[in-house]
Each structure stands twice: as C-alpha cells, then as structure tokens.
Write a protein that holds these residues in place. Structure first.
Motif, PDB file in Angstrom:
ATOM      1  N   THR A 170       0.839  -1.200   0.000  1.00 34.76           N
ATOM      2  CA  THR A 170       0.000   0.000   0.000  1.00 34.76           C
ATOM      3  C   THR A 170       0.870   1.245   0.000  1.00 34.76           C
ATOM      4  O   THR A 170       1.807   1.363   0.797  1.00 34.76           O
ATOM      5  CB  THR A 170      -0.930   0.024   1.232  1.00 34.76           C
ATOM      6  OG1 THR A 170      -1.748  -1.141   1.206  1.00 34.76           O
ATOM      7  CG2 THR A 170      -1.820   1.254   1.214  1.00 34.76           C
ATOM      8  N   PHE A 171       0.532   2.150  -0.891  1.00 35.45           N
ATOM      9  CA  PHE A 171       1.172   3.462  -0.918  1.00 35.45           C
ATOM     10  C   PHE A 171       0.229   4.459  -0.269  1.00 35.45           C
ATOM     11  O   PHE A 171      -0.931   4.579  -0.649  1.00 35.45           O
ATOM     12  CB  PHE A 171       1.456   3.891  -2.360  1.00 35.45           C
ATOM     13  CG  PHE A 171       2.021   5.282  -2.466  1.00 35.45           C
ATOM     14  CD1 PHE A 171       3.372   5.524  -2.297  1.00 35.45           C
ATOM     15  CD2 PHE A 171       1.182   6.368  -2.718  1.00 35.45           C
ATOM     16  CE1 PHE A 171       3.886   6.803  -2.391  1.00 35.45           C
ATOM     17  CE2 PHE A 171       1.687   7.650  -2.811  1.00 35.45           C
ATOM     18  CZ  PHE A 171       3.046   7.869  -2.642  1.00 35.45           C
ATOM     19  N   PHE A 172       0.738   5.128   0.744  1.00 38.04           N
ATOM     20  CA  PHE A 172      -0.032   6.152   1.426  1.00 38.04           C
ATOM     21  C   PHE A 172       0.425   7.505   0.898  1.00 38.04           C
ATOM     22  O   PHE A 172       1.529   7.947   1.215  1.00 38.04           O
ATOM     23  CB  PHE A 172       0.167   6.069   2.941  1.00 38.04           C
ATOM     24  CG  PHE A 172      -0.370   4.801   3.546  1.00 38.04           C
ATOM     25  CD1 PHE A 172      -1.664   4.750   4.023  1.00 38.04           C
ATOM     26  CD2 PHE A 172       0.421   3.668   3.617  1.00 38.04           C
ATOM     27  CE1 PHE A 172      -2.159   3.578   4.577  1.00 38.04           C
ATOM     28  CE2 PHE A 172      -0.066   2.499   4.162  1.00 38.04           C
ATOM     29  CZ  PHE A 172      -1.359   2.448   4.643  1.00 38.04           C
ATOM     30  N   PRO A 173      -0.391   8.111   0.047  1.00 37.73           N
ATOM     31  CA  PRO A 173       0.027   9.396  -0.519  1.00 37.73           C
ATOM     32  C   PRO A 173       0.284  10.419   0.572  1.00 37.73           C
ATOM     33  O   PRO A 173      -0.313  10.374   1.651  1.00 37.73           O
ATOM     34  CB  PRO A 173      -1.161   9.805  -1.393  1.00 37.73           C
ATOM     35  CG  PRO A 173      -1.875   8.527  -1.683  1.00 37.73           C
ATOM     36  CD  PRO A 173      -1.707   7.699  -0.451  1.00 37.73           C
ATOM     37  N   GLY A 174       1.208  11.329   0.266  1.00 37.42           N
ATOM     38  CA  GLY A 174       1.449  12.428   1.188  1.00 37.42           C
ATOM     39  C   GLY A 174       0.238  13.344   1.141  1.00 37.42           C
ATOM     40  O   GLY A 174       0.184  14.256   0.328  1.00 37.42           O
ATOM     41  N   ARG A 175      -0.723  13.048   1.984  1.00 35.62           N
ATOM     42  CA  ARG A 175      -1.983  13.787   1.925  1.00 35.62           C
ATOM     43  C   ARG A 175      -1.757  15.275   2.167  1.00 35.62           C
ATOM     44  O   ARG A 175      -1.132  15.656   3.161  1.00 35.62           O
ATOM     45  CB  ARG A 175      -2.956  13.268   2.972  1.00 35.62           C
ATOM     46  CG  ARG A 175      -3.417  11.842   2.749  1.00 35.62           C
ATOM     47  CD  ARG A 175      -4.650  11.555   3.576  1.00 35.62           C
ATOM     48  NE  ARG A 175      -4.469  11.923   4.969  1.00 35.62           N
ATOM     49  CZ  ARG A 175      -4.006  11.112   5.913  1.00 35.62           C
ATOM     50  NH1 ARG A 175      -3.650   9.881   5.577  1.00 35.62           N
ATOM     51  NH2 ARG A 175      -3.882  11.511   7.151  1.00 35.62           N
ATOM     52  N   PRO A 176      -2.263  16.082   1.279  1.00 39.38           N
ATOM     53  CA  PRO A 176      -2.175  17.523   1.540  1.00 39.38           C
ATOM     54  C   PRO A 176      -2.966  17.870   2.786  1.00 39.38           C
ATOM     55  O   PRO A 176      -4.036  17.312   3.036  1.00 39.38           O
ATOM     56  CB  PRO A 176      -2.797  18.158   0.293  1.00 39.38           C
ATOM     57  CG  PRO A 176      -2.770  17.082  -0.745  1.00 39.38           C
ATOM     58  CD  PRO A 176      -2.895  15.797   0.000  1.00 39.38           C
ATOM     59  N   GLY A 177      -2.410  18.765   3.576  1.00 32.50           N
ATOM     60  CA  GLY A 177      -3.179  19.296   4.685  1.00 32.50           C
ATOM     61  C   GLY A 177      -4.134  20.364   4.171  1.00 32.50           C
ATOM     62  O   GLY A 177      -4.156  20.699   2.989  1.00 32.50           O
ATOM     63  N   ARG A 178      -4.910  20.923   5.059  1.00 31.99           N
ATOM     64  CA  ARG A 178      -5.834  21.983   4.658  1.00 31.99           C
ATOM     65  C   ARG A 178      -6.031  22.930   5.822  1.00 31.99           C
ATOM     66  O   ARG A 178      -6.002  22.520   6.994  1.00 31.99           O
ATOM     67  CB  ARG A 178      -7.161  21.394   4.194  1.00 31.99           C
ATOM     68  CG  ARG A 178      -7.887  20.585   5.246  1.00 31.99           C
ATOM     69  CD  ARG A 178      -8.965  19.735   4.642  1.00 31.99           C
ATOM     70  NE  ARG A 178      -9.739  19.031   5.647  1.00 31.99           N
ATOM     71  CZ  ARG A 178     -10.474  17.961   5.418  1.00 31.99           C
ATOM     72  NH1 ARG A 178     -10.515  17.462   4.202  1.00 31.99           N
ATOM     73  NH2 ARG A 178     -11.158  17.390   6.388  1.00 31.99           N
ATOM     74  N   ARG A 179      -6.224  24.172   5.470  1.00 30.52           N
ATOM     75  CA  ARG A 179      -6.365  25.199   6.507  1.00 30.52           C
ATOM     76  C   ARG A 179      -7.479  26.154   6.077  1.00 30.52           C
ATOM     77  O   ARG A 179      -7.479  26.665   4.960  1.00 30.52           O
ATOM     78  CB  ARG A 179      -5.054  25.959   6.678  1.00 30.52           C
ATOM     79  CG  ARG A 179      -5.129  27.065   7.725  1.00 30.52           C
ATOM     80  CD  ARG A 179      -3.797  27.768   7.844  1.00 30.52           C
ATOM     81  NE  ARG A 179      -2.751  26.825   8.213  1.00 30.52           N
ATOM     82  CZ  ARG A 179      -1.478  26.981   7.889  1.00 30.52           C
ATOM     83  NH1 ARG A 179      -1.097  28.028   7.168  1.00 30.52           N
ATOM     84  NH2 ARG A 179      -0.577  26.099   8.277  1.00 30.52           N
ATOM     85  N   THR A 311      -6.360  11.554  -1.639  1.00 25.25           N
ATOM     86  CA  THR A 311      -5.517  11.433  -0.442  1.00 25.25           C
ATOM     87  C   THR A 311      -5.646  10.078   0.248  1.00 25.25           C
ATOM     88  O   THR A 311      -4.940   9.820   1.217  1.00 25.25           O
ATOM     89  CB  THR A 311      -5.880  12.536   0.563  1.00 25.25           C
ATOM     90  OG1 THR A 311      -7.259  12.424   0.911  1.00 25.25           O
ATOM     91  CG2 THR A 311      -5.609  13.916  -0.016  1.00 25.25           C
ATOM     92  N   HIS A 312      -6.569   9.206  -0.235  1.00 25.18           N
ATOM     93  CA  HIS A 312      -6.720   7.909   0.430  1.00 25.18           C
ATOM     94  C   HIS A 312      -5.593   6.973   0.011  1.00 25.18           C
ATOM     95  O   HIS A 312      -4.981   7.141  -1.053  1.00 25.18           O
ATOM     96  CB  HIS A 312      -8.078   7.294   0.117  1.00 25.18           C
ATOM     97  CG  HIS A 312      -8.319   7.066  -1.347  1.00 25.18           C
ATOM     98  ND1 HIS A 312      -7.692   6.069  -2.074  1.00 25.18           N
ATOM     99  CD2 HIS A 312      -9.130   7.715  -2.214  1.00 25.18           C
ATOM    100  CE1 HIS A 312      -8.094   6.113  -3.312  1.00 25.18           C
ATOM    101  NE2 HIS A 312      -8.967   7.107  -3.437  1.00 25.18           N
ATOM    102  N   PRO A 313      -5.319   5.952   0.815  1.00 26.05           N
ATOM    103  CA  PRO A 313      -4.232   5.018   0.488  1.00 26.05           C
ATOM    104  C   PRO A 313      -4.499   4.298  -0.829  1.00 26.05           C
ATOM    105  O   PRO A 313      -5.648   4.023  -1.192  1.00 26.05           O
ATOM    106  CB  PRO A 313      -4.232   4.038   1.666  1.00 26.05           C
ATOM    107  CG  PRO A 313      -4.901   4.774   2.774  1.00 26.05           C
ATOM    108  CD  PRO A 313      -5.916   5.665   2.137  1.00 26.05           C
ATOM    109  N   ILE A 314      -3.435   3.959  -1.527  1.00 23.19           N
ATOM    110  CA  ILE A 314      -3.532   3.235  -2.790  1.00 23.19           C
ATOM    111  C   ILE A 314      -2.858   1.884  -2.595  1.00 23.19           C
ATOM    112  O   ILE A 314      -1.639   1.805  -2.444  1.00 23.19           O
ATOM    113  CB  ILE A 314      -2.862   4.009  -3.936  1.00 23.19           C
ATOM    114  CG1 ILE A 314      -3.487   5.395  -4.088  1.00 23.19           C
ATOM    115  CG2 ILE A 314      -2.959   3.229  -5.239  1.00 23.19           C
ATOM    116  CD1 ILE A 314      -2.767   6.282  -5.090  1.00 23.19           C
ATOM    117  N   THR A 315      -3.675   0.824  -2.577  1.00 25.24           N
ATOM    118  CA  THR A 315      -3.139  -0.522  -2.440  1.00 25.24           C
ATOM    119  C   THR A 315      -2.961  -1.111  -3.826  1.00 25.24           C
ATOM    120  O   THR A 315      -3.893  -1.132  -4.627  1.00 25.24           O
ATOM    121  CB  THR A 315      -4.081  -1.404  -1.606  1.00 25.24           C
ATOM    122  OG1 THR A 315      -4.201  -0.847  -0.299  1.00 25.24           O
ATOM    123  CG2 THR A 315      -3.534  -2.826  -1.497  1.00 25.24           C
TER     124      THR A 315
END
Length: 648
Positions: A170-179, A311-315
């Motif tokens: 599984t690749f966990f993308p570097g999820r962008p944060g948000r403000r 942003t969800h994981p990619i298996t």
C-alpha cells in the motif's frame, strides 16, 4: 277629537320605537368604528409588508413569517465535501425587533379627529396613512470569526508525508493538509447576513502540500518490486488413488463425491479373476497465476492521483500473469498411455464444438464395422423421408432403435418404411443420403440380423447384442490378418464420418451446417433438436457415460460387433457431451467418436468398459478442470443405510 288623539298616540309610539331602533343602530356602528380604530391604520407597512387592517398580533405573525423568518434560516458552510450549519440567531446573535416595529406601526396610526374619522368611516372613506416602518436588525460581526475558529479546529488537517507499507503493498500518498482561511470566510458570512437569500457559503480552504516529488514517489514504490514478483505455476496433470473399503465404499472420502452407475477395471467380468482394491481419478490442475509489478505504471498512477487531489491510500495489486492454458499437450500423454494399454487398435476423434478445435485425432479415418452406430444415419434418413416430421409411433421406433436396447427389429422396420416396403432399398437410400452428406465410406447393404449372437452383462443390466446386418455378401471372405483393422463389409463407416454426422445434427439444431444447406426445407432445426433428444434418451451409460457425472446430458449411440466373425471384434460409441447444468462460468460442449478393434473373436467387457470409462473421465476432467468428476464404482459395497432413509 278622539280620533286625533289616537292618531297622535300612534305617531308618538312610532316615534319612540324609531328612536329606540336608531339608538341601537347608532351604538352598533360606534362599536364597529371603535373596533376599527384598534387595528393598524390602512396604508401602513412594516419593512415593506402591508399590515393595515391587521391587529397588532396578526401584524407580528405576518412580519415574523414574511420578514424576519428568512433572516434566521441557517447558513450552510461547505468545508470541502463536509457541511457545517451556522445559526444566525444562536451563533451570530442576530436580532430583528419585530415587536418594536409593529408597536411603531400601531403608534403611528389613527392620529386624526375622532368624529371626523367617524364621519369618513360612515361614508366608506377610511383614512389611509402612507407610512413604512423601516426594517431593523443587529448581529455580532465578530461572532462569525469565533465560530470559524472552532470549525478550523475540527476540520483542518496537517499535511502528511507519503509512505509505503511493503507488507500490504500500500502506498499512502502524502496527503495535503488543509487550513480554513478564517478572516475572508468570516467577512463573506457577515456580508451575507443582511441578504436572506444568501445562506450557502463555500468556505475558502487552502491546501497545505506535503514534501513529495515524482522522483521520491518512484524510489518509494521501487521497494514493492521484490515482494510482488512471482512466476506462474503451469497447469499439470495428476492421478490419485483411494483404497476401496470392503464395507462402505471409498474410505476417507465423502460418499456423495462418488455416485453414479459406473464400473472400473477388470474385476469379475467374463471370467476375469481377482479383487480390485483401489480406484483411480484423473485430474487437471489449472495451475496458479503468477504476479508482476509495473513500477512505471504505478508511479504514473500515483502522480495522476495526487494531481486529482486523492488522499486515500492506494493498495497495489500485482498484474496477474496467467498460467499457460490447459492444452491438448497436457491431455495427450495420459490419454495415449491409457489407449496404449488396449491390446488392439483404437480410433478416436475428440473435438471442442464451442471453438471447433480438434483436441485429438488418431486413426479416425480407418474404415471400421459400422455396428449399431450407423443407425444414426437411419434416423437422419427417416426425418428426410418424412419431410422433417415423424409421428408418435415412428418417434418411439427411433427411441428404441437408438436407445439402450438398440432395437434391430425397429431399425429394420424403419428401413422398410423409407424403402417403400423394402428394408434392402431402405439401406440403399440411407447409404445414398450419407454419401450426399460427404460420408464416402458409409455403407449399409442390408437390414440388421435378428438372432442373438452373445450376451454381456453391463452396469445397465443384461443386453443382447447382434453381430451386424444379415445377408452380408462379404462377411466371411476377408480373413487375412493385418495391423489395419478388418471390418464387416456390409455395414461400415469411419469414426470420423460418424463424428461428422453427429456434429451435422448438432449444427443443424443451431440452423447451420450441411444438413440445413442440403435439405433447407425438409430437415429443420427443430427436427435436428428432436434427433439430438432421441440420442440423449439412450440410457446406456456404461461406456462413454461411465466417466462423466450421471446428470450430464450425453447424446450418443453405442455399437458392438464381432463375436466370432472373421473380421475381428469392434466396439464403438459416438456422442456429444453437453455442459453440466449450472456450470460456471460456462461449460464446454464436446464431441467424441471412439472405436476399438481387436483381432479376436470377442473383446471382453471387463477390458472395454474400464477403457471407455477412463478415456471419458480423462476428457470430462480436461474440459472441466475446476469441477472434476471422480466416479464411484457401483461394484463397491454400498454405504450403510442411515435411519431407514436410504444411502448416505
């Protein structure tokens, strides 16, 4: 005088009555006028809403509903795909003084002389006052920012750096944060408060990008390559054996897996001695797929996903590398080996009717005794002769001729019918029709003999077989021994020709093939389907039928010949095996023409039946590798009964 007094009295009474009535009417009118003065004066509006002729309470309700209500409608704040509700009254301190505005409208009305107004009212000229009480509202302009601070604490997300979990691929993308941008969002809400039609706000949310680049993604994904590579396992063939219990069937195996009226090999048949202790099964393992991982494609997928804001994981699933297909190359060695155990000549043709692929073809062009298998040709000629339709009696004759008893008198009656009373002429016409269909070696010279030549006991009971047509002019003259099979010169065909004839009937049922082209207005698809049904009604399944499940449709015809005749002994069967009902994802329809010949007076059934059982089971499991069949021989002791309800 007296009369005058009476008149005056009447006038006085009338005057008094009129005065009473007038006074009562006057009081009612005054009461109505006073009630009118309690209403808001005509022409007065509150925030543009007409409230004249309404009581203060009615005016309050109308202003609340028409004016104030929409202002108090909740804001829907869209934080990306989430919705947050903001109440103007509760969260922003919105206040609209409806009571004060209505009181002002009430106080502004009816400032005119009472009696002047009464006079105008009597004349239907109520005074109109042109006055609008202006709309007023207040709210806390700093409240929106405080509310949004709480929203940000709940919904804002810090940026997450990418990572790879090798164990789960599984690749966990570097999820962008948000403000949440609080100040512009609060200003937008405050600007919408005075406009009741604007109660939906798209909140400005700024993404906080993680530290990731294409080069870094590819380097991370490359760690998956070693763990996701696996070569495919090729298909294989194997046999299995199980001991046969002397008391309860096949030991250690559910009895339900071994059902059907089937026999095995060489035990207790026609003088053979010995005890069978094992049963064999033939199986084709489809193999297992292998796996590979396409690093370039995976890297591209991740990059595209990141650009799309995912942003969800990619298996990752590795690409399947299917095993090589099960081909005739896997079937033929065990098939040839089993055929080689027969001490004579075998002729066999196997064809996948769904694809047209010939799976195996060996010696199928040998001319062999036609036996009862040529009765298929008689059936075709009967349908041709009768224009594609047969009556009930003829249909029954066909069933008996092609059924387990292989009724020779039935065949002779049908030959006589198509020969206009002569069975010999009928045989000639059958031969001519077969030649027109391309069966150049097919020959039937006479009706079938009726005397019994020998008896055999198969699994379907005692059946009387005959050697072939009577009156053969060539029967006893071909005595020279040869490796090429000899045959009854009066009734003959090649295994390939009989396979072709059965396939013609099958294709005709699908409105195609030579029968439809040659006899388009006579032999119809429905007629061919009837012929196929007649062949499927043959209940003798102790040869080709022995190796397939009993519920599988088998349209076939068997034939025996020989029994102390100079041309040796011949056995054969031709048939089509249809997919098992409910087969998933789909079954295969296949054709087999299988003859054996031996230079001997009689081939023992203890050799014939196991050979046919093994060959048909090999082929059935080849075409159905994921749902193989392992017959249970009927001569094994039956399972014990349970509670009087039959066998388990």
């Amino acid at each position: 005088m007296k009369v005058l007094r009476i008149v005056l009295l009447i006038l006085l009474i009338a005057l008094l009555a009129g005065g009473v009535v007038g006074w009562t009417q006057y009081r009612r009118i005054r009461a109505d006028y006073d009630a009118y003065r309690t209403l808001i004066q005509q022409g007065i509006t509150v925030a543009g809403v007409e409230v004249g002729w309404l009581t203060p309470e009615q005016a309050r309700q109308k202003v609340e509903e028409w004016v104030a209500g929409p202002y108090y409608r909740d804001f829907l704040l869209h934080y990306r795909d989430q919705v947050v509700t903001l109440s103007p009254g509760k969260d922003l301190g919105l206040s609209i003084p409806v009571d004060e505005m209505v009181a002002e409208a009430v106080a502004a009305g009816h400032h005119y002389d009472y009696w002047e107004g009464f006079k105008r009212w009597l004349q239907g000229q109520a005074l109109t006052l042109k006055l609008d009480v202006p709309f007023r509202m207040t709210f806390d302009e700093s409240a929106a920012a405080r509310f949004l601070q709480e929203v940000a604490q709940t919904h804002d997300i810090a940026a997450v750096e990418p990572m790879v979990d090798v164990k789960t691929a599984t690749f966990f993308p570097g999820r962008p944060g948000r403000r949440l941008e609080i100040e512009p969002a609060a200003a937008r809400i405050n600007a919408m408060v005075p406009d009741p039609t604007q109660r939906e706000v798209i909140l400005p949310v700024r993404p906080i990008e993680p530290d990731q680049s294409p080069a870094r993604i590819e380097a991370m994904l490359s760690t998956l390559v070693p763990v996701m590579e696996r070569p495919p396992t090729p298909p294989s063939f194997y046999t299995a054996t199980l001991p046969i219990s002397t008391t309860g069937g096949i030991e250690g195996t559910p009895t339900v897996s071994y059902t059907g009226p089937l026999t095995w090999t060489f035990p207790h048949f026609a003088g053979y001695q010995g005890t069978l202790t094992t049963t064999y099964g033939y199986f084709f393992d489809p193999g297992q797929p292998g796996y590979t991982f396409n690093l370039t494609r995976a890297t591209s997928l991740v990059e595209l996903s990141l650009r799309a804001g995912i942003t969800h994981p990619i298996t990752f699933e590795p690409d399947l590398v299917p095993p090589p297909p099960i081909t005739p190359g896997l079937l033929l060695p065990p098939l040839k080996a089993r055929l080689a155990q027969f001490p004579g000549v075998s002729s066999i043709l196997v064809k996948n009717l769904d694809t047209g692929e010939v799976i195996y073809d060996s010696n199928s062009d040998y001319v062999l005794s036609g036996m009862s298998i040529v009765k298929i040709g008689i059936m075709v000629e009967v349908y041709r002769y009768y224009g594609g339709q047969v009556d009930a009696q003829t249909h029954q004759e066909l069933l008996d001729m092609l059924g387990s008893s292989s009724c020779n008198p039935c065949a002779n009656r049908l030959l006589a019918a198509v020969g206009d009373g002569s069975a010999y002429e009928g045989a000639r016409r059958v031969t001519n029709t077969m030649r027109r269909l391309g069966l150049d070696n097919f020959y039937l010279c006479a009706p079938f003999r009726l005397e019994a030549r020998r008896q055999e006991e198969g699994s379907e009971g005692r059946i009387v077989w005959t050697a072939g047509p009577a009156g053969s002019p060539f029967g006893g003259f071909w005595l020279a021994r040869s490796e090429i099979p000899r045959y009854d010169r009066c009734v003959r065909a090649t295994p390939r020709e009989m396979a072709s004839l059965v396939e013609m009937i099958y294709r005709c049922g699908q409105d195609e093939g030579p029968l439809r082209r040659l006899y388009p207005n006579i032999i119809t698809p429905s007629a061919c389907q009837e012929m196929m049904d007649i062949m499927a009604a043959n209940e003798l399944r102790n040869m080709l039928g022995a190796g397939i499940p009993p519920d599988v449709r088998l349209a076939h015809k068997h034939g025996f010949a020989g029994y102390d005749v100079p041309w040796g002994d011949t056995r054969g069967e031709v048939g089509i095996v249809f997919p098992r009902e409910g087969a998933a994802p789909s079954g295969v329809t296949w054709l087999i023409s299988f003859y054996i010949w031996q230079d001997s007076p009689w081939i023992d059934f203890g050799i014939v039946q196991p050979l046919y059982r093994d060959v048909s089971n090999l082929l059935y499991n080849y075409f159905n590798p994921t749902a193989p069949f392992w017959p249970r021989p009927p001569w094994t002791p039956p399972p014990p009964e349970k509670s009087g309800k039959g066998h388990s």
